[in-house]
Design a protein around this motif. Structure first.
Motif, PDB file in Angstrom:
ATOM      1  N   GLY A 100       0.834  -1.197   0.000  1.00 51.89           N
ATOM      2  CA  GLY A 100       0.000   0.000   0.000  1.00 51.89           C
ATOM      3  C   GLY A 100       0.866   1.244   0.000  1.00 51.89           C
ATOM      4  N   VAL A 101       1.836   1.262  -0.903  1.00 49.16           N
ATOM      5  CA  VAL A 101       2.765   2.383  -0.983  1.00 49.16           C
ATOM      6  C   VAL A 101       2.458   3.190  -2.234  1.00 49.16           C
ATOM      7  N   LEU A 102       2.119   4.433  -2.036  1.00 45.84           N
ATOM      8  CA  LEU A 102       1.886   5.321  -3.170  1.00 45.84           C
ATOM      9  C   LEU A 102       3.218   5.635  -3.830  1.00 45.84           C
ATOM     10  N   THR A 103       3.301   5.517  -5.130  1.00 50.11           N
ATOM     11  CA  THR A 103       4.507   5.884  -5.885  1.00 50.11           C
ATOM     12  C   THR A 103       4.031   6.861  -6.958  1.00 50.11           C
ATOM     13  N   VAL A 104       4.125   8.134  -6.641  1.00 50.78           N
ATOM     14  CA  VAL A 104       3.489   9.175  -7.453  1.00 50.78           C
ATOM     15  C   VAL A 104       4.469  10.304  -7.781  1.00 50.78           C
ATOM     16  N   ASP A 105       4.044  11.131  -8.709  1.00 55.21           N
ATOM     17  CA  ASP A 105       4.860  12.281  -9.115  1.00 55.21           C
ATOM     18  C   ASP A 105       4.620  13.523  -8.270  1.00 55.21           C
ATOM     19  N   THR A 106       3.393  13.670  -7.754  1.00 53.28           N
ATOM     20  CA  THR A 106       3.047  14.911  -7.060  1.00 53.28           C
ATOM     21  C   THR A 106       2.233  14.635  -5.789  1.00 53.28           C
ATOM     22  N   LEU A 107       2.211  15.604  -4.911  1.00 54.90           N
ATOM     23  CA  LEU A 107       1.385  15.509  -3.715  1.00 54.90           C
ATOM     24  C   LEU A 107      -0.085  15.428  -4.094  1.00 54.90           C
ATOM     25  N   HIS A 108      -0.489  16.146  -5.123  1.00 56.70           N
ATOM     26  CA  HIS A 108      -1.877  16.097  -5.586  1.00 56.70           C
ATOM     27  C   HIS A 108      -2.272  14.666  -5.951  1.00 56.70           C
ATOM     28  N   GLN A 109      -1.409  13.970  -6.664  1.00 61.10           N
ATOM     29  CA  GLN A 109      -1.685  12.575  -7.020  1.00 61.10           C
ATOM     30  C   GLN A 109      -1.776  11.701  -5.763  1.00 61.10           C
ATOM     31  N   ALA A 110      -0.912  11.954  -4.815  1.00 61.49           N
ATOM     32  CA  ALA A 110      -0.925  11.172  -3.581  1.00 61.49           C
ATOM     33  C   ALA A 110      -2.228  11.384  -2.811  1.00 61.49           C
ATOM     34  N   LEU A 111      -2.675  12.607  -2.726  1.00 65.36           N
ATOM     35  CA  LEU A 111      -3.924  12.893  -2.026  1.00 65.36           C
ATOM     36  C   LEU A 111      -5.104  12.220  -2.718  1.00 65.36           C
ATOM     37  N   ALA A 112      -5.098  12.222  -4.039  1.00 65.44           N
ATOM     38  CA  ALA A 112      -6.179  11.604  -4.807  1.00 65.44           C
ATOM     39  C   ALA A 112      -6.217  10.093  -4.605  1.00 65.44           C
ATOM     40  N   ARG A 113      -5.080   9.504  -4.284  1.00 60.52           N
ATOM     41  CA  ARG A 113      -4.979   8.047  -4.161  1.00 60.52           C
ATOM     42  C   ARG A 113      -4.957   7.566  -2.711  1.00 60.52           C
ATOM     43  N   SER A 114      -5.170   8.469  -1.799  1.00 62.61           N
ATOM     44  CA  SER A 114      -5.208   8.100  -0.379  1.00 62.61           C
ATOM     45  C   SER A 114      -6.560   8.485   0.227  1.00 62.61           C
ATOM     46  N   GLY A 115      -7.596   8.166  -0.500  1.00 62.11           N
ATOM     47  CA  GLY A 115      -8.946   8.467  -0.034  1.00 62.11           C
ATOM     48  C   GLY A 115      -9.544   9.675  -0.715  1.00 62.11           C
ATOM     49  N   GLY A 116      -8.878  10.154  -1.754  1.00 65.44           N
ATOM     50  CA  GLY A 116      -9.388  11.296  -2.511  1.00 65.44           C
ATOM     51  C   GLY A 116     -10.293  10.831  -3.639  1.00 65.44           C
ATOM     52  N   ASP A 117     -10.244  11.535  -4.744  1.00 61.42           N
ATOM     53  CA  ASP A 117     -11.187  11.265  -5.829  1.00 61.42           C
ATOM     54  C   ASP A 117     -10.818  10.095  -6.740  1.00 61.42           C
ATOM     55  N   LYS A 118      -9.611   9.563  -6.662  1.00 59.51           N
ATOM     56  CA  LYS A 118      -9.197   8.451  -7.519  1.00 59.51           C
ATOM     57  C   LYS A 118      -9.464   7.105  -6.853  1.00 59.51           C
ATOM     58  N   ARG A 119      -8.844   6.898  -5.719  1.00 62.73           N
ATOM     59  CA  ARG A 119      -8.995   5.642  -4.989  1.00 62.73           C
ATOM     60  C   ARG A 119      -8.393   5.804  -3.594  1.00 62.73           C
ATOM     61  N   ASP A 120      -8.523   4.731  -2.825  1.00 62.87           N
ATOM     62  CA  ASP A 120      -7.963   4.721  -1.477  1.00 62.87           C
ATOM     63  C   ASP A 120      -7.009   3.539  -1.375  1.00 62.87           C
ATOM     64  N   SER A 121      -5.740   3.803  -1.566  1.00 61.87           N
ATOM     65  CA  SER A 121      -4.744   2.737  -1.576  1.00 61.87           C
ATOM     66  C   SER A 121      -4.603   2.046  -0.227  1.00 61.87           C
ATOM     67  N   GLY A 122      -4.928   2.719   0.858  1.00 65.49           N
ATOM     68  CA  GLY A 122      -4.929   2.071   2.168  1.00 65.49           C
ATOM     69  C   GLY A 122      -6.001   0.997   2.238  1.00 65.49           C
ATOM     70  N   ARG A 123      -7.183   1.339   1.764  1.00 59.62           N
ATOM     71  CA  ARG A 123      -8.275   0.359   1.694  1.00 59.62           C
ATOM     72  C   ARG A 123      -7.890  -0.807   0.801  1.00 59.62           C
ATOM     73  N   HIS A 124      -7.333  -0.495  -0.364  1.00 58.92           N
ATOM     74  CA  HIS A 124      -6.975  -1.548  -1.316  1.00 58.92           C
ATOM     75  C   HIS A 124      -5.895  -2.479  -0.753  1.00 58.92           C
ATOM     76  N   ALA A 125      -4.965  -1.937  -0.002  1.00 59.83           N
ATOM     77  CA  ALA A 125      -3.919  -2.768   0.597  1.00 59.83           C
ATOM     78  C   ALA A 125      -4.519  -3.736   1.613  1.00 59.83           C
ATOM     79  N   ALA A 126      -5.466  -3.276   2.409  1.00 60.25           N
ATOM     80  CA  ALA A 126      -6.135  -4.156   3.375  1.00 60.25           C
ATOM     81  C   ALA A 126      -6.973  -5.203   2.654  1.00 60.25           C
ATOM     82  N   GLU A 127      -7.658  -4.800   1.594  1.00 61.28           N
ATOM     83  CA  GLU A 127      -8.448  -5.755   0.812  1.00 61.28           C
ATOM     84  C   GLU A 127      -7.553  -6.824   0.187  1.00 61.28           C
ATOM     85  N   ALA A 128      -6.376  -6.434  -0.265  1.00 57.79           N
ATOM     86  CA  ALA A 128      -5.445  -7.395  -0.867  1.00 57.79           C
ATOM     87  C   ALA A 128      -4.990  -8.429   0.158  1.00 57.79           C
ATOM     88  N   VAL A 129      -4.675  -7.992   1.359  1.00 54.81           N
ATOM     89  CA  VAL A 129      -4.260  -8.915   2.413  1.00 54.81           C
ATOM     90  C   VAL A 129      -5.401  -9.864   2.762  1.00 54.81           C
TER      91      VAL A 129
END
Length: 143
Positions: A100-129
């Motif tokens: 569940g590690v974000l690997t992004v170019d910008t802070l904006h992308q990170a925010l979008a992928r940590s419960g923002g408008d794109k996805r929630d990578s924390g949720r996805h990491a727990a779902e994967a486990v």
């Protein structure tokens, strides 16, 4: 069932968002026995995951953090080694570990992928486990 959360705190606000997403999924699944281990950055995640997995105390390890590209090649080394290391831990120990590690170019992308408008990578990491644990359990009881 007990699960370890290993959280890279270099970007504290992102770490909190990722952890909240992971905790929500696990709670929704009825898993409340969690222990969090904080590390400075993503590079340290594999070692902490290995220590948790080898302890025998956890059914799985959720690895969370963020790496934002900078002006040097440091990003490439950290991302690659974190991914490789976490994968190695789960393959060598048999304890499911999620990335569940974000690997992004910008802070904006990170925010979008940590419960923002794109996805929630924390949720996805727990779902994967949880998915890996289900496969492991199914194969252990297959006969």
């Amino acid at each position: 069932m007990r699960i370890a959360l290993v959280v890279a705190r270099f970007y504290e606000d992102l770490a909190e968002r990722l952890e909240a997403g992971a905790r929500a999924v696990l709670a929704e699944s009825g898993i409340t026995d969690l222990e969090t281990f904080d590390v400075p950055g993503a590079y340290e995640l594999p070692m902490a995951a290995k220590l948790a997995a080898e302890s025998g105390r956890y059914a799985a390890v959720v690895c969370l953090g963020a790496v934002i590209r900078g002006e040097t090649s440091h990003y490439d080394y950290v991302c690659g080694e974190a991914a490789r290391g976490i994968q190695t831990v789960q393959l060598e120990t048999g304890v499911p570990c999620s990335f569940g590690v974000l690997t992004v170019d910008t802070l904006h992308q990170a925010l979008a992928r940590s419960g923002g408008d794109k996805r929630d990578s924390g949720r996805h990491a727990a779902e994967a486990v949880l998915a890996l644990l289900a496969v492991k359990q199914r194969l252990a009881t297959a006969g």
